[in-house]
Scaffold this active site. Structure first.
Site, PDB file in Angstrom:
ATOM      1  N   ARG A  61       6.168  -7.050  -0.545  1.00  0.00           N
ATOM      2  CA  ARG A  61       7.141  -6.321  -2.395  1.00  0.00           C
ATOM      3  C   ARG A  61       6.664  -4.387  -1.502  1.00  0.00           C
ATOM      4  O   ARG A  61       4.996  -4.551  -1.236  1.00  0.00           O
ATOM      5  CB  ARG A  61       5.743  -6.786  -3.115  1.00  0.00           C
ATOM      6  CG  ARG A  61       5.467  -6.395  -4.713  1.00  0.00           C
ATOM      7  CD  ARG A  61       7.450  -6.028  -5.460  1.00  0.00           C
ATOM      8  NE  ARG A  61       7.075  -6.027  -6.623  1.00  0.00           N
ATOM      9  CZ  ARG A  61       6.786  -4.513  -7.143  1.00  0.00           C
ATOM     10  NH1 ARG A  61       7.401  -3.739  -6.200  1.00  0.00           N
ATOM     11  NH2 ARG A  61       6.704  -3.814  -8.524  1.00  0.00           N
ATOM     12  N   GLU A  70      14.693  -4.680 -12.860  1.00  0.00           N
ATOM     13  CA  GLU A  70      15.476  -6.020 -11.942  1.00  0.00           C
ATOM     14  C   GLU A  70      17.604  -6.265 -11.997  1.00  0.00           C
ATOM     15  O   GLU A  70      17.625  -5.623 -12.632  1.00  0.00           O
ATOM     16  CB  GLU A  70      14.578  -6.785 -12.997  1.00  0.00           C
ATOM     17  CG  GLU A  70      13.749  -6.892 -13.398  1.00  0.00           C
ATOM     18  CD  GLU A  70      12.396  -7.207 -12.773  1.00  0.00           C
ATOM     19  OE1 GLU A  70      12.770  -8.356 -11.614  1.00  0.00           O
ATOM     20  OE2 GLU A  70      11.276  -7.416 -11.221  1.00  0.00           O
ATOM     21  N   ARG A 119       3.540 -12.536  -2.407  1.00  0.00           N
ATOM     22  CA  ARG A 119       3.482 -12.005  -1.589  1.00  0.00           C
ATOM     23  C   ARG A 119       2.626 -10.219  -0.827  1.00  0.00           C
ATOM     24  O   ARG A 119       1.898 -10.077  -1.392  1.00  0.00           O
ATOM     25  CB  ARG A 119       4.729 -10.641  -2.421  1.00  0.00           C
ATOM     26  CG  ARG A 119       6.485 -11.557  -2.803  1.00  0.00           C
ATOM     27  CD  ARG A 119       6.691 -10.723  -4.154  1.00  0.00           C
ATOM     28  NE  ARG A 119       5.626 -10.094  -5.102  1.00  0.00           N
ATOM     29  CZ  ARG A 119       6.814 -10.083  -6.625  1.00  0.00           C
ATOM     30  NH1 ARG A 119       7.671  -9.691  -5.922  1.00  0.00           N
ATOM     31  NH2 ARG A 119       5.818  -9.655  -7.183  1.00  0.00           N
TER      32      ARG A 119
END
Length: 338
Positions: free
Chosen positions: A228, A236, A270
């Site tokens: 990330r 998004e 992540r």
């Protein structure tokens, strides 16, 4: 990949240089050593991909075929050097000695490409780029990845990468069960027992690893990391400019080896990190293109805010809209069923 090259690459490859030698945005490297790091990075990349660095042709006179030959020789010379070059002077000496039978214009061009001194009495002009105090605080470890696959980019701020388990850090953490499974898989494939090989690959994948094919069709056992990008939040996928953000990240990282500074793990498992590729700080590129917000709730670095402000002022990317929806608000509304 030789251990000497791995050691120096892992030890000093911080953000390098863009096309090719420009001081890298104040992240604490000096102009006396950044060229060495860039050279180590490119030799590492060459041994993984057989690709020479972009932009080199502008500095030299010989063909790309000749350039490939140089990198083969330099990779071998670097592996055999004991110890490997750690200063600009040592890197210059290695290049000059390795390519002594080649055209002087090419040797000088290669040195200029890496910002290395043109003689063995250099670096009196070397200066240090001062880093902001928070630049590297909190870095837990550093990854040097295999080339990124196009399917690995999930959106504008998330990418899956793989790291060769021959990397010293990965080798020390490799579970014995995974190593044995990879060896047994190779044996199964050798006798065309693909059912067994596929079952072993599934076990390897379930453990967070994968056997990949190298540039010469050799097996590479690699560890998987979902990254990330630290400090930014891109739209998004279903939001305006979500597709453009993903496409830009693909353009920046696919097919390339990355250097990733890992700071922490988020609640989704992540690894949160800064990504560097071919001398580019990827978060900077995304912010300047107007394809991400500075995620100030989790990152306070002022430089990231400046890059966002610059994109806003130019009305590029998502800032073409007067009031673009923030992705964290979009996600909150989705969770609340709005």
């Amino acid at each position: 990949m030789g251990n000497a090259l791995r050691f120096l690459y892992g030890h000093c490859c911080k953000p390098t240089v863009e096309d090719h030698y420009q001081p890298p945005h104040g992240y604490g490297v000096s102009t006396a050593t950044v060229g060495v790091s860039a050279l180590a990075h490119d030799l590492f990349h060459f041994e993984n991909t057989s690709q020479i660095p972009e932009g080199l042709t502008k500095y030299v006179v010989s063909s790309k075929k000749a350039q490939t030959n140089w990198y083969k020789k330099l990779s071998q010379a670097w592996r055999e050097a004991k110890p490997p070059p750690q200063t600009a002077e040592q890197a210059t000496r290695l290049i000059i000695l390795t390519l002594k039978r080649h055209q002087k214009a090419d040797v000088k061009g290669l040195l200029r490409f890496y910002g290395l001194p043109l003689s063995n009495n250099p670096s009196t002009e070397a200066t240090t780029v001062v880093a902001p105090p928070q630049a590297d605080q909190g870095v837990k470890f550093e990854l040097h990845t295999l080339p990124v696959d196009v399917k690995a980019v999930a959106d504008g701020d998330t990418v899956t990468v793989y790291v060769n388990t021959e990397d010293p850090r990965e080798a020390s953490n490799l579970p014995k069960s995974v190593k044995v499974a990879a060896q047994e898989r190779a044996k199964a494939r050798a006798v065309r027992d693909y059912v067994k090989a596929d079952a072993l690959q599934k076990n390897i994948v379930d453990a967070g690893y994968r056997v990949l094919s190298g540039p010469n069709n050799e097996d590479i056992l690699a560890r998987k990391y979902r990254i990330r990008l630290r400090g930014i939040d891109s739209p998004e996928s279903s939001m305006p400019f979500g597709k453009e953000a993903k496409e830009e990240l693909i353009k920046l990282v696919v097919g390339k080896c990355l250097t990733v500074h890992i700071y922490e793990e988020d609640r989704y498992g992540r690894s949160v990190g800064d990504i560097y590729c071919n001398g580019q700080f990827i978060q900077e590129k995304m912010l300047k293109k107007g394809l991400a917000w500075h995620y100030t709730a989790y990152d306070k670095r002022p430089q990231l805010s400046k890059w966002e402000e610059k994109a806003r002022a130019a009305r590029v990317g998502l800032w073409a809209s007067s009031n673009p929806e923030k992705p964290w608000e979009w996600r909150k509304n989705k969770r609340n069923g709005k």
